[in-house]
Design a protein around this motif. Sequence first.
Motif, mmCIF file in Angstrom:
data_model
loop_
_atom_site.group_PDB
_atom_site.id
_atom_site.type_symbol
_atom_site.label_atom_id
_atom_site.label_comp_id
_atom_site.label_asym_id
_atom_site.label_seq_id
_atom_site.Cartn_x
_atom_site.Cartn_y
_atom_site.Cartn_z
ATOM 1 N N THR A 9 45.644 -4.531 50.473
ATOM 2 C CA THR A 9 45.561 -5.177 51.784
ATOM 3 C C THR A 9 45.048 -4.192 52.835
ATOM 4 N N GLU A 37 43.256 -1.493 52.271
ATOM 5 C CA GLU A 37 41.855 -1.208 51.969
ATOM 6 C C GLU A 37 40.942 -2.276 52.568
ATOM 7 N N ALA A 38 41.315 -3.552 52.381
ATOM 8 C CA ALA A 38 40.489 -4.640 52.910
ATOM 9 C C ALA A 38 40.428 -4.597 54.430
ATOM 10 N N ILE A 39 41.573 -4.342 55.074
ATOM 11 C CA ILE A 39 41.619 -4.263 56.533
ATOM 12 C C ILE A 39 40.789 -3.084 57.027
ATOM 13 N N SER A 40 40.945 -1.928 56.381
ATOM 14 C CA SER A 40 40.231 -0.719 56.789
ATOM 15 C C SER A 40 38.723 -0.896 56.676
ATOM 16 N N ARG A 41 38.260 -1.487 55.583
ATOM 17 C CA ARG A 41 36.827 -1.711 55.401
ATOM 18 C C ARG A 41 36.299 -2.742 56.394
ATOM 19 N N SER A 42 37.087 -3.782 56.640
ATOM 20 C CA SER A 42 36.663 -4.814 57.582
ATOM 21 C C SER A 42 36.551 -4.248 58.998
ATOM 22 N N LEU A 43 37.513 -3.432 59.395
ATOM 23 C CA LEU A 43 37.476 -2.810 60.721
ATOM 24 C C LEU A 43 36.244 -1.929 60.873
ATOM 25 N N SER A 44 35.963 -1.130 59.855
ATOM 26 C CA SER A 44 34.815 -0.233 59.912
ATOM 27 C C SER A 44 33.514 -1.014 60.033
ATOM 28 N N ALA A 45 33.410 -2.110 59.280
ATOM 29 C CA ALA A 45 32.175 -2.904 59.285
ATOM 30 C C ALA A 45 31.975 -3.677 60.587
ATOM 31 N N SER A 46 33.042 -3.898 61.335
ATOM 32 C CA SER A 46 32.939 -4.716 62.543
ATOM 33 C C SER A 46 32.785 -3.902 63.824
#
Length: 222
Positions: A51, A53-62
Amino acid sequence: MRVDFSIPVEFEEVPLGMDFGAALHEVCARGAHESQMSETREKSLSEMARTLEAISRSLSASGVLYAGNCLHSFEGEVSLGSLAVAVVDYDFGDDPATAARGTLRGILNSRGENWTGSVIDAPCGQAAIFTGGQRCVLPSALSPSGEIVEVLTAQFHAMIPVPAGSDEPRRMCLVAFSTPQVTHWEKCYAPLVVRILRSLRFIPDEEHAVVDKIASTNIEGG
């Protein structure tokens, strides 16, 4: 354009763009666990790591520049707050003041009567600020009951047009804070958020040619 802001020491940074290994290390480092891990505990930590990992990657991409949270005791109760600072493309035209007012009207119209807001003169320029309550879904891996639950959170958002030259893309800086301890907002968290907003500055790249980061998250004391 560089974005400078200071983060109070109460917040602990969440690394952006983590893979699973880094997320698992982060989860384990932040929690106290038994020397002999049970299979159930290992599974729970793995789910939390995925969870995160998904949040961290999503934040970085946004376009998020900084994400952090604080977990502490306030007036004898456990209290949690989450913070993010981001810069996103936002074609607001040539007048930042008009952009701030337009953003205010648009957000309030979309959020409903439980939200309030205003445009203020912050050190970094005119900022549209909003406060209100919002229900968020807590994944089962992060829920004490092990089930998906809805949690009412107190929210603060500030949107500030980023100054730009005539040939540069228009961007908006977003400061977003939330806490599930809605009664703690006014006394505990509002002063911290105000300090962050007051510290925020936009600095032309040529004034900091030696700095290769987009954002400087200076940690301030007390």
